[in-house]
Design a protein around this motif. Structure first.
Motif, PDB file in Angstrom:
ATOM      1  N   ILE A 264       0.871  -1.178   0.000  1.00 39.30           N
ATOM      2  CA  ILE A 264       0.000   0.000   0.000  1.00 39.30           C
ATOM      3  C   ILE A 264       0.906   1.226   0.000  1.00 39.30           C
ATOM      4  N   GLU A 265       0.739   2.090  -0.974  1.00 37.24           N
ATOM      5  CA  GLU A 265       1.606   3.264  -1.048  1.00 37.24           C
ATOM      6  C   GLU A 265       0.870   4.456  -1.620  1.00 37.24           C
ATOM      7  N   GLY A 266       1.374   5.625  -1.299  1.00 43.50           N
ATOM      8  CA  GLY A 266       0.787   6.853  -1.831  1.00 43.50           C
ATOM      9  C   GLY A 266       1.157   7.015  -3.291  1.00 43.50           C
ATOM     10  N   LEU A 267       0.142   7.224  -4.114  1.00 42.25           N
ATOM     11  CA  LEU A 267       0.389   7.406  -5.541  1.00 42.25           C
ATOM     12  C   LEU A 267       0.593   8.877  -5.859  1.00 42.25           C
ATOM     13  N   MET A 268      -0.212   9.714  -5.234  1.00 40.03           N
ATOM     14  CA  MET A 268      -0.110  11.163  -5.340  1.00 40.03           C
ATOM     15  C   MET A 268      -0.742  11.754  -4.096  1.00 40.03           C
ATOM     16  N   LYS A 269      -0.933  13.041  -4.092  1.00 39.63           N
ATOM     17  CA  LYS A 269      -1.412  13.706  -2.877  1.00 39.63           C
ATOM     18  C   LYS A 269      -2.755  13.161  -2.412  1.00 39.63           C
ATOM     19  N   GLU A 338       0.061  -9.386 -10.874  1.00 43.03           N
ATOM     20  CA  GLU A 338      -0.114  -8.278  -9.942  1.00 43.03           C
ATOM     21  C   GLU A 338      -1.366  -7.495 -10.313  1.00 43.03           C
ATOM     22  N   PHE A 339      -2.297  -7.412  -9.380  1.00 37.42           N
ATOM     23  CA  PHE A 339      -3.488  -6.585  -9.535  1.00 37.42           C
ATOM     24  C   PHE A 339      -3.314  -5.359  -8.651  1.00 37.42           C
ATOM     25  N   SER A 340      -3.594  -4.211  -9.208  1.00 38.31           N
ATOM     26  CA  SER A 340      -3.473  -2.981  -8.434  1.00 38.31           C
ATOM     27  C   SER A 340      -4.662  -2.072  -8.729  1.00 38.31           C
ATOM     28  N   PHE A 341      -5.055  -1.294  -7.737  1.00 35.65           N
ATOM     29  CA  PHE A 341      -6.163  -0.352  -7.915  1.00 35.65           C
ATOM     30  C   PHE A 341      -5.951   0.860  -7.018  1.00 35.65           C
ATOM     31  N   THR A 342      -6.577   1.940  -7.388  1.00 40.19           N
ATOM     32  CA  THR A 342      -6.427   3.189  -6.651  1.00 40.19           C
ATOM     33  C   THR A 342      -7.664   3.451  -5.788  1.00 40.19           C
ATOM     34  N   LEU A 343      -7.448   4.220  -4.729  1.00 44.16           N
ATOM     35  CA  LEU A 343      -8.525   4.679  -3.857  1.00 44.16           C
ATOM     36  C   LEU A 343      -8.224   6.109  -3.431  1.00 44.16           C
ATOM     37  N   GLU A 344      -9.276   6.828  -3.123  1.00 43.16           N
ATOM     38  CA  GLU A 344      -9.122   8.227  -2.700  1.00 43.16           C
ATOM     39  C   GLU A 344      -8.692   8.291  -1.238  1.00 43.16           C
ATOM     40  N   ASN A 345      -7.688   9.114  -0.979  1.00 42.59           N
ATOM     41  CA  ASN A 345      -7.238   9.303   0.402  1.00 42.59           C
ATOM     42  C   ASN A 345      -8.317  10.000   1.219  1.00 42.59           C
TER      43      ASN A 345
END
Length: 347
Positions: A264-269, A338-345
């Motif tokens: 789990i890592e920050g993609l952007m702000k 590898e499956f990856s997806f984004t979520l809103e902070n």
């Protein structure tokens, strides 16, 4: 389409002019025989002949074209019934030809889209039939065997009842997922977003799948320690289902004594990216664009042995889309996926 179309008056104008000239000449010749001809009298005759002929011809031509188009519309069904109205008819044949060509091309595109949907519908129905048929026939076979005398044998009875129960569970699982994906596709499920710790959700998913992973000696691990919560805005129940489905998928197709790793890592702000990586069998590159389709399986035969409804990844895709986020997949055959997806902070 604009309600006022370009009209061409040249056909009616030239035709009316020919008629006016002809009638004027006939009138002049006629009165010259009577000896009472007055050339000033021929001017209003020519004017009246021209104007009356012009309006009659223009109206009649427009009505003629309107009827012809309606007839084509009914017989060929290339144009919608509401495509042309009286106020949309033009006597400019170039404009009319462009209109008809444009509508025809539009309808051809619609027909092609319908053919694609029909092909997809047939494939979908075939898949549904196959998925339901296997457990249904299995249950039916066991029940018939019991009814035909095996019910008296306690060992056979318990074994067959247990297998029949597994078949029923599989049927229920498929129907449940079908209901879920149907509601997702029509927007029947509303998201209840809230601030949630994604690390805690993964820990819950690990506990849920711990026994299943242990059967294949697969380790469910984080890439590093996450001592602090990582908060995102998401529907807890739906994202929990995403995590469970993706981890479950990695176990099904993972190698024995393998590893499923979560990072789990920050993609952007304002975004966090979640990655679930395994060292399983992997997926061929040609299949990567289709793995989120309903019932699509990389291995059409062996993959059914691992169970599931064949809808897990499709449900995952719909849930992520409903969150207005993106999901990605990278894989190499024999190495892993590898499956990856984004979520809103969360704030």
């Amino acid at each position: 389409m604009a309600s006022h179309q370009k009209r061409s008056y040249s056909f009616a104008g030239f035709t009316a002019l020919y008629i006016a000239v002809f009638l004027t000449l006939i009138t002049g010749v006629f009165f010259s025989f009577l000896g009472t001809v007055s050339y000033l009298f021929l001017i209003p005759v020519a004017l009246i002949s021209f104007l009356s002929s012009f309006f009659i011809i223009q109206i009649r031509v427009e009505k003629f074209i309107y009827k012809k188009i309606n007839k084509l519309n009914k017989e060929v069904s290339l144009l919608e019934s509401a495509s042309f109205g009286r106020d949309q008819i033009t006597t400019d044949m170039d404009t009319l030809t462009k209109q008809v060509r444009r509508f025809t091309q539009h309808k051809k595109l619609e027909i092609e889209a319908l053919k694609i949907r029909e092909s997809y519908r047939k494939e979908f129905l075939g898949n549904v039939s196959h998925e339901l048929k296997t457990p249904l026939f299995m249950v039916q076979g066991y029940v018939e065997t019991l009814l035909n005398g095996a019910l008296d044998d306690e060992n056979v009875r318990d074994k067959y009842l247990e297998r029949a129960n597994k078949g029923i569970e599989r049927l229920a699982y498929i129907v449940k997922d079908l209901d879920m994906i149907s509601r997702l596709e029509v927007g029947g499920l509303t998201l209840d977003k809230e601030k949630v710790d994604i690390v805690e959700l993964f820990n819950s998913a690990f506990e849920l799948l711990e026994m299943k992973a242990a059967k294949k000696n697969i380790s469910l691990v984080f890439d590093k320690d996450y001592p602090d919560p990582i908060y995102v805005n998401a529907d807890v129940e739906r994202i929990q289902q995403v995590l469970t489905n993706l981890l479950d998928n990695s176990i099904k197709y993972g190698k024995k004594a393998g590893t499923t790793e979560v990072s789990i890592e920050g993609l952007m702000k304002d975004k966090t990216i979640v990655r679930i990586t395994d060292n399983g069998v992997g997926i061929e590159q040609s299949y990567l664009t289709r793995i989120f389709e309903r019932f699509f399986r990389v291995d059409k035969t062996g993959s059914r042995k691992v169970g599931g409804s064949g809808l897990g990844l499709s449900i995952v895709k719909h849930i992520i889309d409903a969150h207005s986020e993106k999901i990605y997949v990278e894989s190499q055959l024999g190495i892993g996926s590898e499956f990856s997806f984004t979520l809103e902070n969360a704030e």
